[in-house]
Design a protein around this motif. Structure first.
Motif, short mmCIF file in Angstrom:
data_model
loop_
_atom_site.label_atom_id
_atom_site.label_comp_id
_atom_site.label_asym_id
_atom_site.label_seq_id
_atom_site.Cartn_x
_atom_site.Cartn_y
_atom_site.Cartn_z
N PRO A 19 0.81 -1.22 0.00
CA PRO A 19 0.00 0.00 0.00
C PRO A 19 0.85 1.27 0.00
CG PRO A 19 -0.92 -1.60 1.52
CD PRO A 19 0.39 -2.17 1.05
N TYR A 20 0.46 2.19 -0.85
CA TYR A 20 1.10 3.49 -0.99
C TYR A 20 2.55 3.40 -1.47
CZ TYR A 20 -3.03 5.25 1.40
OH TYR A 20 -4.34 5.55 1.73
N SER A 21 2.86 2.34 -2.19
CA SER A 21 4.22 2.20 -2.72
C SER A 21 4.55 3.30 -3.72
CB SER A 21 4.39 0.84 -3.40
OG SER A 21 3.59 0.76 -4.58
N PHE A 22 3.53 3.97 -4.25
CA PHE A 22 3.76 5.04 -5.22
C PHE A 22 4.70 6.10 -4.67
CE2 PHE A 22 2.66 9.09 -7.27
CZ PHE A 22 2.71 8.75 -8.61
N SER A 37 2.73 14.55 -10.86
CA SER A 37 2.71 13.41 -9.93
C SER A 37 1.51 12.49 -10.12
CB SER A 37 2.78 13.88 -8.47
OG SER A 37 1.56 14.43 -8.01
N SER A 38 0.92 12.49 -11.30
CA SER A 38 -0.23 11.62 -11.55
C SER A 38 0.18 10.17 -11.80
CB SER A 38 -1.03 12.13 -12.75
OG SER A 38 -0.22 12.18 -13.91
N THR A 69 -2.97 6.42 -6.91
CA THR A 69 -4.35 6.11 -6.52
C THR A 69 -4.64 6.71 -5.16
OG1 THR A 69 -3.66 4.00 -5.55
CG2 THR A 69 -4.39 3.97 -7.85
N SER A 70 -5.88 7.09 -4.95
CA SER A 70 -6.25 7.77 -3.70
C SER A 70 -6.19 6.85 -2.49
CB SER A 70 -7.66 8.36 -3.83
OG SER A 70 -8.61 7.34 -4.14
N ASP A 71 -6.43 5.55 -2.72
CA ASP A 71 -6.43 4.61 -1.60
C ASP A 71 -5.12 3.86 -1.43
OD1 ASP A 71 -6.51 2.96 -3.78
OD2 ASP A 71 -8.33 1.86 -3.18
N GLY A 72 -4.13 4.20 -2.23
CA GLY A 72 -2.82 3.57 -2.11
C GLY A 72 -2.70 2.21 -2.76
N THR A 131 -0.30 9.89 -23.69
CA THR A 131 -1.58 10.46 -23.24
C THR A 131 -2.39 9.36 -22.58
OG1 THR A 131 -2.60 10.04 -25.40
CG2 THR A 131 -1.65 12.23 -25.03
N PHE A 132 -3.49 9.76 -21.92
CA PHE A 132 -4.39 8.80 -21.29
C PHE A 132 -5.80 9.05 -21.82
CE2 PHE A 132 -0.77 9.16 -18.51
CZ PHE A 132 -0.57 7.86 -18.06
#
Length: 329
Positions: free
Chosen positions: A70-73, A91-92, A117-120, A187-188
Motif C-alpha cells: 500500500p502506498y508504494s507510489f 505526480s499523476s 491512486t487515492s487509496d494507495g 496520453t491517457f
C-alpha cells in the motif's frame, strides 16, 4: 556501454513528495529492497546473458511484489540502481524503464507505468517492447502491449485544449552499430488507459528524420556518437543534435554523427513544431557556457576558420588552466 547505461539513469529526475507513507509499508518494501538491488545490478553487469535475463525475470517478480505494498507510489526506490524511475511533473503517475542485453547486437527494454491512486492500491500497466516485431516503429499509436521500448530520462508536461500531454525522451542502445534517441508523446484516454504516440510532429523531410506521418520521433545514429537530446525550459524547446553522414554518398544511420549544430521542436497548439536553429548560447551544464559552432557550412563544406577559432579558444583555456595551476603552486 554499461557505464553509459548506468550514467544515463543517474541523471533521471525524481519527484519529491510530502505525502506520508505508512511505516508498515516502508518496512515491507525495505525487506524486499536488497533483493531488488542485486537483481537490478545483475541485469546490467552479469557476465553471461542467461544470468542477465534470469535477473531480469527475478527483478520483475520481486518489483511487482514491492509495488503491491500500500502506498508504494510514494516510495522512491533510490537504492535500486540501473532502473529509470521518473515521476510525471503533476505526480499523476510514474514510469519505470530499463533494458536487458543479450549481446551487443540485441537490446530489449522493459517498463511499467504506476498510477497514483487515492487509496494507495496498485494500478500498474506493464510495458512490453515490440520493437523487434515491427519494421515501422513510427507508424502508429501504440498501447502498453506493443510499446516501442526506450529508457526514459525526461518527462515534459504540456497542455492543449485542457488535455495533458506527457512527452518522454528516451534512449535505445539498439544494436552493435547504432543507437536511437526517441521522443514519445504519452496520453491517457477517457478510461485512464495509456496511449503512446500520435500525430504530434511537424517537420520538413530531409532523408534522415522519420518519414511523415510520424507518430513518434526518432534519431538513429552511429554507435557512441554522442548525440544530444533534451528539453531546455528557457527556450521551451526540445533541442537535439543535427546529424550528418560521415560518408557523403550514403545516409544510413550507421554513418550519422553530430557536427556541432542543433535543431529542435517547440510545443505550439498541440504539436511539436520543428525549429531550425532554435537558440544561441544555451547553457547545457555547468562546464559548457555555449554551444559549439557548426563546423560545416550550408553546403556541407568544412569551416576552416571556425575550426581555427575553436582550436585557438581551446589553447587559451588550456593555457589559463596551466597558469592557474602554476599560481596555486
Amino acid at each position: 556501454m554499461r557505464l553509459l547505461f548506468s550514467t544515463l539513469l543517474c541523471f533521471c529526475s525524481f519527484y519529491a513528495f510530502t505525502q506520508p507513507i505508512p511505516a508498515s509499508s516502508v518496512q515491507a518494501i525495505q525487506k524486499i529492497e536488497p533483493i531488488l538491488q542485486k537483481d537490478a545490478h545483475d541485469i546490467v553487469f552479469a557476465n553471461d546473458w542467461i544470468e542477465r535475463f534470469q535477473a531480469d525475470s527475478a527483478f520483475i517478480r520481486n518489483f511487482v511484489k514491492a509495488l503491491k505494498t500500500p502506498y508504494s507510489f510514494y516510495y522512491p526506490f533510490d537504492s535500486v540502481q540501473n532502473i529509470s524511475k521518473l515521476y510525471a511533473p503533476d505526480s499523476s503517475f510514474r514510469i519505470f524503464s530499463w533494458q536487458v542485453m543479450k549481446d551487443f547486437t540485441y537490446y530489449r527494454q522493459r517498463g511499467a507505468i504506476q498510477m497514483r491512486t487515492s487509496d494507495g492500491s496498485l494500478k500498474l500497466y506493464p510495458l512490453f517492447d515490440a520493437s523487434e516485431f515491427t519494421k515501422a516503429p513510427t507508424d502508429s499509436i501504440r498501447t502498453p502491449n506493443n510499446w516501442i521500448g526506450a529508457i526514459y530520462y525526461k518527462i515534459i508536461l504540456t497542455t492543449y485544449k485542457n488535455k495533458k500531454y506527457y512527452t518522454l525522451l528516451g534512449l535505445d542502445e539498439n544494436n552493435a552499430r547504432s543507437e536511437k534517441k526517441w521522443i514519445e508523446v504519452l496520453t491517457f484516454n477517457d478510461e485512464d488507459y495509456p496511449e503512446f504516440g500520435g500525430n504530434y510532429f511537424k517537420y520538413p523531410a530531409d532523408g534522415i528524420k522519420p518519414p511523415q506521418p510520424a507518430y513518434r520521433f526518432c534519431i538513429e545514429y552511429k554507435k557512441d556518437a554522442g548525440v544530444r537530446m533534451n528539453y531546455d525550459p528557457r527556450y521551451q524547446a526540445i533541442i537535439f543534435s543535427r546529424v550528418v553522414s560521415e560518408s557523403p554518398s550514403e545516409k544510413n544511420p550507421y554513418n550519422l554523427i553530430p557536427y556541432g549544430d542543433y535543431e529542435g521542436f517547440r510545443w505550439v497548439n498541440g504539436y511539436w513544431v520543428y525549429v531550425n536553429n532554435p537558440f544561441q548560447n544555451v547553457i547545457f551544464d555547468k562546464t559548457q557556457t555555449d554551444l559549439p559552432a557548426p563546423i560545416l557550412d550550408d553546403k556541407g563544406n568544412r569551416k576552416e576558420k571556425v575550426l581555427e577559432e575553436i582550436s585557438k579558444k581551446n589553447m587559451e583555456k588550456a593555457q589559463q588552466k596551466k597558469d592557474s595551476t602554476n599560481h596555486q603552486k
